[in-house]
Design a protein around this motif. Sequence first.
Motif, PDB file in Angstrom:
ATOM      1  N   THR A 180      -5.759   1.025 -10.841  1.00  0.00           N
ATOM      2  CA  THR A 180      -4.888   1.559 -11.895  1.00  0.00           C
ATOM      3  C   THR A 180      -4.407   0.489 -12.856  1.00  0.00           C
ATOM      4  O   THR A 180      -3.867   0.813 -13.914  1.00  0.00           O
ATOM      5  N   GLN A 181      -4.609  -0.803 -12.529  1.00  0.00           N
ATOM      6  CA  GLN A 181      -3.925  -1.857 -13.279  1.00  0.00           C
ATOM      7  C   GLN A 181      -4.824  -2.709 -14.164  1.00  0.00           C
ATOM      8  O   GLN A 181      -4.322  -3.613 -14.835  1.00  0.00           O
ATOM      9  N   CYS A 182      -6.115  -2.465 -14.165  1.00  0.00           N
ATOM     10  CA  CYS A 182      -6.963  -3.218 -15.098  1.00  0.00           C
ATOM     11  C   CYS A 182      -6.553  -2.832 -16.515  1.00  0.00           C
ATOM     12  O   CYS A 182      -6.526  -1.648 -16.866  1.00  0.00           O
ATOM     13  N   GLY A 183      -6.224  -3.820 -17.340  1.00  0.00           N
ATOM     14  CA  GLY A 183      -5.611  -3.538 -18.635  1.00  0.00           C
ATOM     15  C   GLY A 183      -6.585  -3.122 -19.717  1.00  0.00           C
ATOM     16  O   GLY A 183      -6.693  -3.793 -20.755  1.00  0.00           O
ATOM     17  N   PHE A 184      -7.277  -2.025 -19.521  1.00  0.00           N
ATOM     18  CA  PHE A 184      -8.276  -1.568 -20.494  1.00  0.00           C
ATOM     19  C   PHE A 184      -8.442  -0.074 -20.286  1.00  0.00           C
ATOM     20  O   PHE A 184      -9.260   0.373 -19.479  1.00  0.00           O
ATOM     21  N   LYS A 185      -7.645   0.742 -21.004  1.00  0.00           N
ATOM     22  CA  LYS A 185      -7.596   2.181 -20.771  1.00  0.00           C
ATOM     23  C   LYS A 185      -7.626   2.931 -22.098  1.00  0.00           C
ATOM     24  O   LYS A 185      -6.901   2.573 -23.028  1.00  0.00           O
ATOM     25  N   PHE A 186      -8.420   4.023 -22.153  1.00  0.00           N
ATOM     26  CA  PHE A 186      -8.595   4.751 -23.407  1.00  0.00           C
ATOM     27  C   PHE A 186      -8.564   6.256 -23.151  1.00  0.00           C
ATOM     28  O   PHE A 186      -8.954   6.740 -22.086  1.00  0.00           O
ATOM     29  N   CYS A 199       6.560   9.920 -20.271  1.00  0.00           N
ATOM     30  CA  CYS A 199       6.503   8.636 -19.575  1.00  0.00           C
ATOM     31  C   CYS A 199       7.785   7.855 -19.864  1.00  0.00           C
ATOM     32  O   CYS A 199       8.226   7.777 -21.012  1.00  0.00           O
ATOM     33  N   HIS A 200       8.354   7.259 -18.830  1.00  0.00           N
ATOM     34  CA  HIS A 200       9.641   6.591 -18.959  1.00  0.00           C
ATOM     35  C   HIS A 200       9.660   5.170 -18.408  1.00  0.00           C
ATOM     36  O   HIS A 200      10.648   4.462 -18.583  1.00  0.00           O
ATOM     37  N   PHE A 206       3.741   1.284 -15.673  1.00  0.00           N
ATOM     38  CA  PHE A 206       3.499   2.289 -16.705  1.00  0.00           C
ATOM     39  C   PHE A 206       2.095   2.876 -16.600  1.00  0.00           C
ATOM     40  O   PHE A 206       1.899   4.079 -16.811  1.00  0.00           O
ATOM     41  N   ASP A 207       1.111   2.048 -16.283  1.00  0.00           N
ATOM     42  CA  ASP A 207      -0.267   2.521 -16.193  1.00  0.00           C
ATOM     43  C   ASP A 207      -0.398   3.671 -15.196  1.00  0.00           C
ATOM     44  O   ASP A 207      -1.088   4.665 -15.448  1.00  0.00           O
ATOM     45  N   VAL A 208       0.263   3.527 -14.049  1.00  0.00           N
ATOM     46  CA  VAL A 208       0.207   4.569 -13.025  1.00  0.00           C
ATOM     47  C   VAL A 208       0.852   5.844 -13.538  1.00  0.00           C
ATOM     48  O   VAL A 208       0.325   6.947 -13.365  1.00  0.00           O
ATOM     49  N   LEU A 249       6.883   2.441  -8.816  1.00  0.00           N
ATOM     50  CA  LEU A 249       5.806   3.204  -8.182  1.00  0.00           C
ATOM     51  C   LEU A 249       6.357   4.262  -7.234  1.00  0.00           C
ATOM     52  O   LEU A 249       5.879   5.404  -7.211  1.00  0.00           O
ATOM     53  N   LEU A 250       7.340   3.881  -6.457  1.00  0.00           N
ATOM     54  CA  LEU A 250       7.934   4.841  -5.532  1.00  0.00           C
ATOM     55  C   LEU A 250       8.608   5.980  -6.290  1.00  0.00           C
ATOM     56  O   LEU A 250       8.520   7.151  -5.896  1.00  0.00           O
TER      57      LEU A 250
END
Length: 256
Positions: A180-186, A199-200, A206-208, A249-250
């Motif tokens: 979930t944390q690789c910094g490359f999302k589209f 999202c807060h 934040f990615d999760v 996360l929790l």
Amino acid sequence: MTTAHPHAPAPRSLTRPPVELELIIPAFNERRRLPGTVAATLRFLADRPWSSAVVVVDNNSVDGTLDALDAFTADGPAGPAGRVGFQVIGCGDRGKGAAVRRGIETSAARFIGFADADNATPVETLDRVMRLLRAGHGAVIASRHAPGAHLAVEQGTLRRGGGALFRSLARLTLPEIADTQCGFKFFPGTLARSIVRDCHVDGFAFDVELLAQVVKAGRDVVEVPVEWTDRAGSTFSARRDGLRSMADLLRISLAR
């Protein structure tokens, strides 16, 4: 940091002109690493057949990050789809999540995503990302742990251990996603702008939260294996950011 208030849509006056692909780079004290990443990204996009723009979201940097970007102009290099746009905007709220959220909220692009300032994931990955987005997938993300991925340069022992713990907690929310944390999302732009309002989390979890919202909306997440290289100079602090990210996360898991 986690905020409790809902996010209203950005004022129309702050929305950028539409392009097919907009790539956001959140930046906090990235004077050394960011210019090379921006230059490489602009060169790559100039050769692509889709209209595009690069948007740096400065997260209150104090190291001269903005000065380091003076060499880049709003009209970037020309290509078959026109000139690649370039813009720097600010975000007063601290945290990667806050910066990415700001970039998404002010975008009018058909497809939108974000990449880290260190260029750890090859920008060439965008060719496959765009094919998958055009095929109708809800999120296309780079992965260091999906079958076929390769770590050209690994993180240090402490970061690897923390990453393994983070992944185990992230699976409480997203059991089917390896990384979930690789910094490359589209994402499709309309989907991203819709779900980001719910999202807060301002920090690295934040990615999760964002991917959980994609799944909640009934859309799929596709992982693209990549050759990933750890770059020195990360602003992530295991001591400062690690416990906060675990707590976020929790909270994300309990909110499902």
